[in-house]
Design an enzyme around this catalytic site. Sequence first.
Site, short mmCIF file in Angstrom:
data_model
loop_
_atom_site.label_atom_id
_atom_site.label_comp_id
_atom_site.label_asym_id
_atom_site.label_seq_id
_atom_site.Cartn_x
_atom_site.Cartn_y
_atom_site.Cartn_z
CE1 TYR B 441 12.48 -6.41 36.74
CE2 TYR B 441 10.95 -9.03 37.00
CZ TYR B 441 11.75 -8.02 35.67
OH TYR B 441 11.30 -7.49 34.69
CD GLU B 442 17.66 -9.78 38.78
OE1 GLU B 442 18.34 -9.80 39.74
OE2 GLU B 442 17.07 -10.83 38.41
N GLY B 443 16.00 -6.78 43.07
CA GLY B 443 16.73 -5.89 44.48
C GLY B 443 15.51 -4.63 44.20
#
Lengths: 604, 604
Positions: B441-443
């Site tokens: 997550y978050e890229g």
Amino acid sequence: MAQTVADRRDVDFVLHEQLAVENLSKHELFADFSKKTVDLVISEARNLAIKEMMPVLKAGDEEGCTFESGKVSVPESFHRVYELFKEGEWIAMCDDPQWGGQGMPSTVSLAAKNFFHGANFPFMLAILLGHGAGKLVEKFGTDKQKELFLKKMYTGEWGGTMLLTEPEAGSDVGALTTTAVKNDDGTYSITGNKIFISSGEQDLTKNIIHPVLARIEGAPAGTAGISLFLVPKIWVNDDGSFGEPNDIACTGIEEKMGIHGSPTCSMTLGSKGQCRGTLLGEANKGMRAMFVMMNEARLDVGMQALGCASASYLNALNYARERVQGRHLRAGGKDAPGVPIIQHPDVRRMLLGMKTCTEGCRSLLFYIGLCEDMIHISNDADEKARYQGLIDVLIPIAKGYVTDRAFEVCSQGVQIYGGYGYTKEYPQEQYLRDCKITHIYEGTNSIQAMDLLGRKLGLNKGRAFGDLMAEIRKTTETAKGIPALAELAGETEAAVAKLEETARHIGLMAASDRMMTAFAHAYALMEVTGDAVMAWMLLWRASIAAQKLEKGAKKKDTPFYEGQMAGARFFIRTVLPVSLGKMDVISGGDSIAADISDDAFGGK
Amino acid sequence: MAQTVADRRDVDFVLHEQLAVENLSKHELFADFSKKTVDLVISEARNLAIKEMMPVLKAGDEEGCTFESGKVSVPESFHRVYELFKEGEWIAMCDDPQWGGQGMPSTVSLAAKNFFHGANFPFMLAILLGHGAGKLVEKFGTDKQKELFLKKMYTGEWGGTMLLTEPEAGSDVGALTTTAVKNDDGTYSITGNKIFISSGEQDLTKNIIHPVLARIEGAPAGTAGISLFLVPKIWVNDDGSFGEPNDIACTGIEEKMGIHGSPTCSMTLGSKGQCRGTLLGEANKGMRAMFVMMNEARLDVGMQALGCASASYLNALNYARERVQGRHLRAGGKDAPGVPIIQHPDVRRMLLGMKTCTEGCRSLLFYIGLCEDMIHISNDADEKARYQGLIDVLIPIAKGYVTDRAFEVCSQGVQIYGGYGYTKEYPQEQYLRDCKITHIYEGTNSIQAMDLLGRKLGLNKGRAFGDLMAEIRKTTETAKGIPALAELAGETEAAVAKLEETARHIGLMAASDRMMTAFAHAYALMEVTGDAVMAWMLLWRASIAAQKLEKGAKKKDTPFYEGQMAGARFFIRTVLPVSLGKMDVISGGDSIAADISDDAFGGK
């Protein structure tokens, strides 16, 4: 249709094009296993894996096993699969038909197992354990023991286990405290507690035959005083009829990170003082028996990891081909159409890494099977010894290195799915959880590394390791003659030369007063040796592919062969240079891991 | 007593000896944060973590979250911890006191978070999301929006989320399809579906404020047409009173590999055509707002991974000190007494690898916090820009590299426990499962690697990356003057020079027609840059330790400082040489991952 367990084309490639298993059928022992038969066996195994085993993988994970007042239930859906295994006679694939085996070459059985493990390895543990226990009876049992137990075990009518680990004796088997006292009738009364017993109790079979490691009263301390016993869950009378239930009980099962379909049992023997067993093999020779089984057990663990990796790879590959997300890196402007993520460079890098790892490991593991088969058909003692040496030196790689790489493949298999990979909607996270156990059991990977440095490097005065290097050189020599591979062959040859030098260096260190330091680099030795073996296998594959392409392969085969060329190049150009750095580390032989004081680790 | 969350001595070392946070208190903004106050804050955070958060980590995992007809319940035991977070005012540690924040230096808050995340990061997600949503209101909200929402969010009375991902728009945010239509009263009617929304629905707070990315009717395609909206779960009237429940609903939660304590929600907006929101910031500038938040969010993910790693390390260390198994490698004979496994070389190697990774990552992450703080107190635009550049170039390392290494630490943390590590009896397997999400997550970490190569390497005409190299060189210069470190400093300097050359090489490649190939090596670039940063941090630590030891450290501090010397040496001698090999791979620039045809991956 897209495949999701193991790539059939690649399995066939290893069996027929790389290892030429049909050559085995020229020998009487394997005369039944023509190419046609082998293909049929693989097709049947694959069908069973895809149609019956894979569909219950998730159910096995979610339902798990249950323990209630001494009884253990495996996932409901596993019962049908177990019956199919019995019916299809898949349990003792390579064993003597006299005892219910199929007499199959080991190489072929491993190909079948690639499908089985890839589809559902938690289920397979019951099969493997049952077979392994049978093997002990076959190798070390008296005629009477064989008559009473063996066929029932090889055909799956009864299950089997291995009662080795105790709470205070995990990796250190010699510390075990389970005791055996001889009774007047020749049986032994056994008392003790065992943990981490796969399928120690289950509801798949009417009886369970437990090989148990224990110490006969008065036996020497350590591993030299350990004996092996056969303890049936229900006593079997001399005429084969059932006697009383034995005094062995499951006291609980572990809650685990994965392999939920396999019950991991704590067992108590003789809590009422009435656990009876018979000696299996000679007194105090239990550890020797264990060692005989160890190669097979460790190879199986590598196969389990390969199963996870090959399934995770194929799932990721299919997903990457279908999932449209983002634009092509070279696309101009934001109005460019989305592309399947397989077109993104970093996804390609991951997939190629997963592919080469899966394929290289497959070749290695099947090759070990071929060595087994060659031992069985060879009449030449030297040749047998040579193959045995190759097996012995490759086993720590097959277990330690393969399971490490497979876990990485499974982690990337989650990664390619993005957020979806972390959910239970897809099988990727289960492969990762299940795979983790392969680092631990049948000797942790640390122990594999110590085995390679401490035992295998110097085995037969270093001849086993030398033979491995010589085998690799045969391939690099061939590849040097193939223009498209000459450079890669040269790079591999240089790496192998550096590995030999590194191995010599660390071997000397291990025999000196720098032993602690040497063993602090043992893991790196396992890794660089594994890298060299991968490069070998991938270059070998590419050599075959290059020849086929040159001769003009069929159109449908061309991408496959090109994939082989690509795989060798990827590994030799992106993994092997890193391995050279690791060899520098070993040769550098920095001693800090040995030297640092316990307190300096902090945490107090 | 043995520590199990984060090593207090080491946290203090980074705060006071390495980063000298008390210097910040010389500035008006942080005048309240003397060393004494900082120590008090850390002690309180640590107490909360150890006494309240850690004890419910396992319960959170086992109980998980439940979904029933639109309502989501978090683990029962999390409610008390949430109340304590509100009471202790731990949610907005660094924010403006005007809005309920504590005005703390970022560096100090990260130290507190090390304990919080290490104790229970699944719980922390609700805190982080709530704070992040508040930050968006603070940065982009109108006075009215701030008045209505901000204090309630920063004090935890209301929760917050981030509604970004959609089923067909994960990593590719620009593809999102949620729409917003302006109403006559200035609000917007929003319609769409969002997935993977952490704490999208929960029973911890009375209201939840959802920042939502959506496209205003008629806005441009792609990221340039995305706006940000504020959608409260329950409408908030202009006088602050509650209005009607909004038309936003949770339709289900994900079953996941880990972070079971954090509900991952699917959300439907406007299913009845009545979902209302207000524009947050300017129309079509939603992505810009996201980018402002991105560094903080990604740093937080690195912190989560560090939390898992530091807890896994300490647990493993304690276990290795207590678990007696096997004899010392140098012990003669099998009667030698058993030793704690910390005395086995491969266990020491693993522990030292875990220690250096944990400590190096801790220094890196706290250092990024210090850069943030320096921006806040600096009046010099050039200096501010320099720190911002350092942050920007380090963020992909803090997220991508740190989470990869932390996962490896957690895997070894299982390994050191052997079979026990795989069971749920110990926390190790949960840290491993929880940690895996930080890769995604978050890229995803692939995106971090692309960010480093595609955006950060050339940022400010390469000055940001150059500044990083210059910072590393300051440390190597200092270390070269310390006899005990001179050699290690030289080796690090050589690696940094090679890294610069490698970065130049791949940067040019990325700007050429070999772009696809360059990006196929982006991940390796992230890894080697991360390795150099680790070497820097560990050498920096060792430089301080060497000086303290020379001056005659207190007896109780000596092992700690010796541990710093050992850590730098271990990393520079066993990881950095491998990194050099990886740099060769990048410079070699083999193109096979870009060139291979899609069909050659097999599997069909």
